[in-house]
Design a protein around this motif. Structure first.
Motif, PDB file in Angstrom:
ATOM      1  N   ASP A   1      -4.843   7.595   6.740  1.00 52.62           N
ATOM      2  CA  ASP A   1      -5.626   6.556   6.071  1.00 52.62           C
ATOM      3  C   ASP A   1      -6.510   7.221   5.013  1.00 52.62           C
ATOM      4  O   ASP A   1      -7.441   7.953   5.339  1.00 52.62           O
ATOM      5  CB  ASP A   1      -6.504   5.827   7.098  1.00 52.62           C
ATOM      6  CG  ASP A   1      -7.342   4.716   6.454  1.00 52.62           C
ATOM      7  OD1 ASP A   1      -7.190   4.477   5.238  1.00 52.62           O
ATOM      8  OD2 ASP A   1      -8.161   4.107   7.168  1.00 52.62           O
TER       9      ASP A   1
ATOM     10  N   GLN B   1       0.821  -1.210   0.000  1.00 54.16           N
ATOM     11  CA  GLN B   1       0.000   0.000   0.000  1.00 54.16           C
ATOM     12  C   GLN B   1       0.854   1.258   0.000  1.00 54.16           C
ATOM     13  O   GLN B   1       0.551   2.220  -0.707  1.00 54.16           O
ATOM     14  CB  GLN B   1      -0.927  -0.003   1.216  1.00 54.16           C
ATOM     15  CG  GLN B   1      -1.856   1.213   1.261  1.00 54.16           C
ATOM     16  CD  GLN B   1      -2.765   1.181   2.479  1.00 54.16           C
ATOM     17  OE1 GLN B   1      -2.561   0.399   3.386  1.00 54.16           O
ATOM     18  NE2 GLN B   1      -3.761   2.045   2.483  1.00 54.16           N
ATOM     19  N   GLN B   2       1.955   1.271   0.788  1.00 53.42           N
ATOM     20  CA  GLN B   2       2.814   2.448   0.863  1.00 53.42           C
ATOM     21  C   GLN B   2       3.494   2.712  -0.474  1.00 53.42           C
ATOM     22  O   GLN B   2       3.627   3.866  -0.898  1.00 53.42           O
ATOM     23  CB  GLN B   2       3.863   2.274   1.965  1.00 53.42           C
ATOM     24  CG  GLN B   2       4.487   3.573   2.457  1.00 53.42           C
ATOM     25  CD  GLN B   2       3.523   4.417   3.272  1.00 53.42           C
ATOM     26  OE1 GLN B   2       2.387   4.015   3.511  1.00 53.42           O
ATOM     27  NE2 GLN B   2       3.968   5.582   3.693  1.00 53.42           N
TER      28      GLN B   2
ATOM     29  N   ASP C   1       2.303   1.867  -3.370  1.00 55.82           N
ATOM     30  CA  ASP C   1       1.267   2.351  -4.278  1.00 55.82           C
ATOM     31  C   ASP C   1       0.998   3.834  -4.047  1.00 55.82           C
ATOM     32  O   ASP C   1       0.862   4.609  -5.002  1.00 55.82           O
ATOM     33  CB  ASP C   1      -0.021   1.543  -4.063  1.00 55.82           C
ATOM     34  CG  ASP C   1      -1.146   2.014  -4.973  1.00 55.82           C
ATOM     35  OD1 ASP C   1      -0.966   1.997  -6.203  1.00 55.82           O
ATOM     36  OD2 ASP C   1      -2.210   2.421  -4.451  1.00 55.82           O
ATOM     37  N   LEU C   2       0.939   4.238  -2.778  1.00 54.59           N
ATOM     38  CA  LEU C   2       0.742   5.655  -2.464  1.00 54.59           C
ATOM     39  C   LEU C   2       1.898   6.500  -2.993  1.00 54.59           C
ATOM     40  O   LEU C   2       1.685   7.593  -3.534  1.00 54.59           O
ATOM     41  CB  LEU C   2       0.606   5.853  -0.950  1.00 54.59           C
ATOM     42  CG  LEU C   2      -0.757   5.594  -0.321  1.00 54.59           C
ATOM     43  CD1 LEU C   2      -0.678   5.800   1.190  1.00 54.59           C
ATOM     44  CD2 LEU C   2      -1.822   6.497  -0.931  1.00 54.59           C
TER      45      LEU C   2
ATOM     46  N   SER D   1      -8.045   5.502   2.522  1.00 54.47           N
ATOM     47  CA  SER D   1      -8.790   4.446   1.828  1.00 54.47           C
ATOM     48  C   SER D   1     -10.186   4.911   1.416  1.00 54.47           C
ATOM     49  O   SER D   1     -10.754   4.382   0.453  1.00 54.47           O
ATOM     50  CB  SER D   1      -8.887   3.196   2.708  1.00 54.47           C
ATOM     51  OG  SER D   1      -9.493   3.501   3.963  1.00 54.47           O
ATOM     52  N   ASP D   2     -10.734   5.880   2.148  1.00 59.65           N
ATOM     53  CA  ASP D   2     -12.080   6.374   1.817  1.00 59.65           C
ATOM     54  C   ASP D   2     -12.048   7.633   0.952  1.00 59.65           C
ATOM     55  O   ASP D   2     -13.104   8.205   0.656  1.00 59.65           O
ATOM     56  CB  ASP D   2     -12.858   6.677   3.106  1.00 59.65           C
ATOM     57  CG  ASP D   2     -13.175   5.412   3.897  1.00 59.65           C
ATOM     58  OD1 ASP D   2     -13.265   4.335   3.270  1.00 59.65           O
ATOM     59  OD2 ASP D   2     -13.308   5.503   5.135  1.00 59.65           O
TER      60      ASP D   2
END
Length: 287
Positions: free
Chosen positions: A47, A3-4, A6-7, A49-50
């Motif tokens: 976060d 995830q990191q 990808d960010l 994600s939303d």
């Protein structure tokens, strides 16, 4: 890919845009880079994600960071008589610089940068984010902590100031350079009358020497600006041509070392403004 990672990849994809936003808000290349780095740090510990639109979220984060920096400048209550010119983007002629050229493509002209630097923090944020980067007033209002209507009024006030004070340079770069070359030739010849004829009657010279040994000043009027012919003659003799915010400019060199950057704004076939960047602490970052 984690995830990191990808960010980080998504952030790199929008870094250029974020740097352009921060630069327009701050008028400082160094502070713009710092603001973008701070945005990455905030992203890395948040976060998201939303978050439906990460690019828009990052733009508003950069806006908040820049607003804090602008407000801290105001609170320092710097001497209002000081001359401080915003950092220009300087591109060497014939030497491709994709990063600077990309930043310049998203940037406003030198005259508008000077006007933006005179706006209050909230006005500048509202105008730059909405008029230059199409951020909605509702989003900007959340950054400012004001109502949408109040934010629209801030942008409108800034827009009127920009329209009144930011002159638009002539569109033909070749013609601009021709006028500047004629001005430099007249300065070398010491032809005062020719210098005055090439200057707009209301021409302004703005010199920012920072804390260096030079003199910071604002000089107005064609005759007063032409009286600095000796300075221009030295630039014509030892300088090299560059583009300063897309305008014709020169880097003044002494023993091969840059001591000043000059930019000319040509309007209606005459020079309306000469901007001199001679702050030794900033020159290295400009070139």
């Amino acid at each position: 890919m984690g995830q990191q990672d990808d960010l980080a990849e998504r952030f790199e994809g929008v870094r250029g845009h974020l740097r352009a936003v921060a630069y327009q808000l701050l008028g400082s290349l160094t502070e713009a880079d710092d603001a973008v780095q701070e945005a990455w740090l905030r992203l890395a510990r948040t976060d998201v994600s939303d978050v439906a639109n990460l690019d828009a979220w990052l733009t508003t984060v950069v806006g908040r960071i820049c607003l804090d920096l602008l407000r801290s400048r105001t609170s320092r209550k710097e001497d209002p008589l000081d001359v401080h010119l915003p950092d220009p983007v300087i591109v060497e002629i014939g030497a491709p610089d994709p990063e600077r050229e990309a930043l310049l493509a998203d940037s406003v002209g030198l005259a508008m940068l000077v006007v933006l630097d005179s706006l209050g923090p909230a006005e500048r944020l509202a105008f730059v984010l909405h008029d230059l980067f199409a951020v909605s007033f509702a989003e900007i209002a959340r950054v400012l902590g004001r109502s949408t209507d109040a934010t629209k009024m801030l942008a409108s006030r800034a827009r009127r100031r920009v329209r009144a004070d930011a002159v638009a340079p002539d569109p033909d770069p070749a013609r601009q350079r021709e006028v500047v070359d004629a001005f430099l030739a007249a300065s070398r010849a010491g032809d005062f009358d020719a210098l005055v004829a090439l200057l707009d009657p209301d021409a302004v010279l703005r010199a920012d020497a920072g804390a260096g040994p030079g003199i910071s000043a604002v000089i107005r009027g064609a005759a007063a600006v032409a009286a600095r012919a000796l300075m221009f003659a030295q630039v014509a003799a030892t300088g090299r041509p560059v583009l300063v915010q897309g305008l014709p400019g020169m880097v003044n060199l002494v023993d091969g070392r840059p001591t000043a950057v000059l930019a000319w704004t040509v309007v209606g076939g005459r020079i309306a403004a000469v901007d001199v960047f001679a702050d030794p602490d900033r020159l290295a970052g400009l070139l």
